[in-house]
Each structure stands twice: as C-alpha cells, then as structure tokens.
Design an enzyme around this catalytic site. Structure first.
Site, PDB file in Angstrom:
ATOM      1  N   SER A  38       0.822  -1.198   0.000  1.00 23.20           N
ATOM      2  CA  SER A  38       0.000   0.000   0.000  1.00 23.20           C
ATOM      3  C   SER A  38       0.867   1.263   0.000  1.00 23.20           C
ATOM      4  O   SER A  38       1.791   1.381  -0.801  1.00 23.20           O
ATOM      5  CB  SER A  38      -0.953  -0.033   1.202  1.00 23.20           C
TER       6      SER A  38
ATOM      7  N   ASP B 259      -8.528  -3.939  -6.682  1.00 21.57           N
ATOM      8  CA  ASP B 259      -8.072  -2.997  -5.662  1.00 21.57           C
ATOM      9  C   ASP B 259      -8.848  -1.694  -5.819  1.00 21.57           C
ATOM     10  O   ASP B 259      -8.796  -1.053  -6.864  1.00 21.57           O
ATOM     11  CB  ASP B 259      -6.565  -2.757  -5.846  1.00 21.57           C
TER      12      ASP B 259
ATOM     13  N   HIS C  64      -7.405  -4.848  -1.944  1.00 21.18           N
ATOM     14  CA  HIS C  64      -6.188  -4.062  -1.694  1.00 21.18           C
ATOM     15  C   HIS C  64      -5.202  -4.736  -0.754  1.00 21.18           C
ATOM     16  O   HIS C  64      -3.999  -4.722  -0.997  1.00 21.18           O
ATOM     17  CB  HIS C  64      -6.584  -2.700  -1.125  1.00 21.18           C
TER      18      HIS C  64
END
Length: 421
Positions: free
Chosen positions: A232, A326, A360
């Site tokens: 991330s 995502d 994600h």
C-alpha cells in the site's frame, strides 16, 4: 450417541505457525447427520472475527474438512482452511490487528449439532508467529525505531526491511513470519510508533537510509544488498528507497503507487511533492462506503510527473503484486506504468504478479479478509475491494512468490541454516 465420544482434532498439532495450514477433523458423529463448525478469534483491538460452515458426517461418522464440502455458511465446497480465511469481523469494517507477536493468535473451533445446536466438541488452534530460538529485539538505534527479528543459527542471513506501518502503528506478523524462513527482518516504523510523530509533515528519506545502513551493518546479515517488502502506501516509500539509496537488491511492492502521496518526500536537497487527490472522482457506493479508486490524478500527465519516483535509477530487481479489484487506487495501472518506465530505460528488472478478484490488502496466508475499513488519510470508511476466496488464494500464492523472489536475488538460505530453523 453420547457427546463424550465425539472428538474434534486439529492436525498435525493444535500449535502451529500462523502461515501454516491445519486439518480440522471430527470423529464419533452419527453417520450422515448435519454438524456445524464455527471458528472465532479476538484480535488486539478486541474485535471478534467469526466464520461458520455446515457439514454432513460421512458413513463412518467423520467430517474431514480437507475432503468434505461445506454445504452452507461462510463458504461452500471443499475449503480446508475456510474456517480461517472466511472469518469476518463482528464490528463492521474492521481489519484484523496483531501488533506484538510474542503471544499467539488463538482460534477457537467448535462443533455443534446441526439438528439441535448443542455443543458437541471444541478445540483451540494456537497460531504462533515466531519459531523457537527467534530473537526479537525492540530497536532504538540512533533515530531508527522498529523491531528486529534474527533467526536462530550461525548466519549470516539475507536481510530485509519490512515496511508495514498502518494507522495503529507498527505491525509485526509479516516480518516475524518471513524471519522464520531464514531472514534477518527489520520491521521498520516510520510514524505512530513510540515517539515517532503520528501525523508527519514530510517523509525523510535519510531516516530510511539510516535503517538500510544499520541493517547491512549487522553481523548477522550477509551482503552485498538487502531486500525491501512493502504494501500500500509504504510501496511508494519502497520505490523512493530503491530509486535513491544504495545497497538494495530486491524490492517487493504489494498494491503500491508509483508516485509520492500524502506529504512531501525529502532527500538531501531533493523534494518530491505529493499528488493531490481529485475529490470529485470519489464515489459513494450503494452501501454508503467511499470508493476512492479514481481519487489520484493521472500519473501519465506531464504536470504530475514531478511526483513520480525516478525508478529508472534503481539497480535492484522489482516484484509488483497487483490486485485487479483494488479499490484503494489503480495498483494494476501503476505496475504497468512502472514496467514501461523501466523497459524504456533498457531495464528488464521487474516481475508483475496479477490477482483478478483480490482486494487491496494482500496479507500473509490465512489472515482474515478486509474488504472495507477506516482509511486514516481519507478520514472515513472506504471500500478496499476483492472477494474473500480469491483474496485468500492470492495471499497463498504471493507468500510463496515473495520467498522465491528474495531467494533468487538475495541468495538462498543454506540447508544447514534451514535445519537449525
């Protein structure tokens, strides 16, 4: 049949490492009778995660989840670890949190009569994070804050910096589980841990440079270069480190952005400004969640290039893991752009692993799925995307890929060292 004759087994042992599968088996049931299996854990915030599945005993009165299909509940079909990856939080939009890995995560498994709901048997799976002999050092070396994991054995071992700091501070599971494989892993904090600022106003790349220098200088770490593992937002920092710092051989970016975000990044006399989100591109879903997938501006436009990291300067190998569903941002597009940039500069140093229905957060195997949650930078609950089963399968595949990638580019862990582990 008396309930006392019913046995719930967790094989090969009730104790295992968190990233290892187990076999849940019931014996002594009435043949062909329905039975419900339930799983439950409580994370470090006190959030309860649960899953359940309905099975039918075979002609011998057994249920083996490795062979028998679930007929309903949190999942269906033959899913040996479904009771683990399908666990969902009772408190909506909660992400599983495990900070300190000195204690195991306890997963309670219960078997209940499908007819009466009576409890038939129960057992607890103790899922640990560190093998025997692992050295965990709470680190405060110069400016560096974090936790260092050193495997047992003589070493030296390949070294890896793990960048996994979320809003709640440093989390250790991934670093410790990777260290079990024969790596010295530095779980590096960079905000919200000890006396580090909770809301920094800039990223200071020299702090990360100090961490790389420190890890490379440890006597247990073999050179010449180290690895970086990111996910991330920390993927952007990993790309900055790879672009500007020496001594990095292999970088893993899980659903990362190729540009600087949130706050300016400083390195010596260089300042890389962050991308500014386009607020009108944020949508509200039917369920009332924010979808921020398109919030970042087009990174291919000339006016936004100032926020891109010069990854063409990097001398390391890259592994980009991308989830096509995502919804935090367009990680698949960013990986495609990264690959194009490197190849345009004559570099074939990037591999991309793509997961079609994953969201994600790609975590270590068997960690509960997080389709939505509070986003600290947004200040609201957002959707992260993905489907639970596909996400679980992606986590399994990626965990193996990450190990193989580091083995290829940091050097293998010798058999003698593995035996000691």
């Amino acid at each position: 049949m008396a309930y006392s004759q019913i046995r719930l087994k967790i094989l090969p042992s009730v104790r295992c490492l968190f990233d290892k599968p187990v076999q849940v088996k019931l014996e002594g049931l009435i043949p062909h009778k329905p039975v419900e299996l339930r799983s439950k854990l409580i994370d470090d915030r006190g959030v309860i995660f649960k899953a359940s599945a309905l099975y039918k005993a075979d002609e011998t009165g057994q249920v083996d989840v490795c062979r028998a299909p679930s007929l309903g509940g949190s999942y269906t079909g033959v899913e040996p670890m479904g009771l683990f990856w399908a666990m969902a939080p009772e408190t909506p939009h909660s992400k599983f949190l495990k900070k300190n890995v000195l204690s195991p995560t306890l997963v309670e498994i219960e078997a209940l009569s499908g007819d009466t709901g009576h409890l038939l048997a129960s057992e607890t799976n103790e899922r640990r994070y560190m093998k025997e002999g692992m050295n965990r050092i709470l680190l405060q070396e110069g400016r560096i804050k974090g936790v260092l994991f050193i495997p047992p054995g003589n070493g030296p071992f390949p070294g890896i910096v793990d960048l996994y700091t979320l809003g709640g501070g440093l989390t250790e599971p991934r670093a410790s589980l990777l260290a079990n494989k024969g790596y010295v892993v530095l779980a590096l904090a960079y905000y919200g841990f000890q006396d580090l600022p909770k809301n920094p106003t800039k990223w200071d790349l020299e702090y990360f440079e100090e961490a790389v220098t420190y890890l490379r200088g440890r006597p247990e770490v073999k050179g010449p270069g180290i690895g970086i593992l990111s996910i991330s937002q920390s993927g952007s920092l990993a790309l900055a480190m790879s672009s500007f710092l020496s001594g990095i051989s292999a970088t893993v970016c899980v659903n990362a952005c190729i540009a600087n975000i949130l706050i300016p990044l400083h390195y010596k006399d260089i300042v890389i400004p962050p991308l500014s989100p386009v607020m009108e591109n944020i949508k509200i879903t039917e369920s009332g969640l924010l979808d921020i997938r398109n919030a970042l501006p087009d990174t291919s436009l000339e006016k936004n290039r100032v926020s891109l990291f010069p990854i063409e300067r990097a001398s390391c190998q890259f592994l980009f893991a991308v989830s096509e569903d995502d919804h935090n941002w367009k990680s698949a597009l960013f990986a495609k752009q990264a690959a194009a940039t490197l190849r345009n500069h004559g570099k074939e140093c990037i591999k991309v692993a793509t997961y079609p229905k994953a969201g994600h957060f790609l975590e270590v195997p068997y960690m509960p799925f997080c389709p939505s949650g509070f986003h600290a930078a947004v200040g609201n609950v957002v959707m992260f995307g993905g489907e639970a089963k596909a996400n679980s399968e992606a986590q399994l595949d990626l965990w193996e890929r990450v190990q193989e990638f580091f083995k290829s580019h940091l050097g293998p862990v010798s058999e003698s060292r593995l035996n000691k582990l």
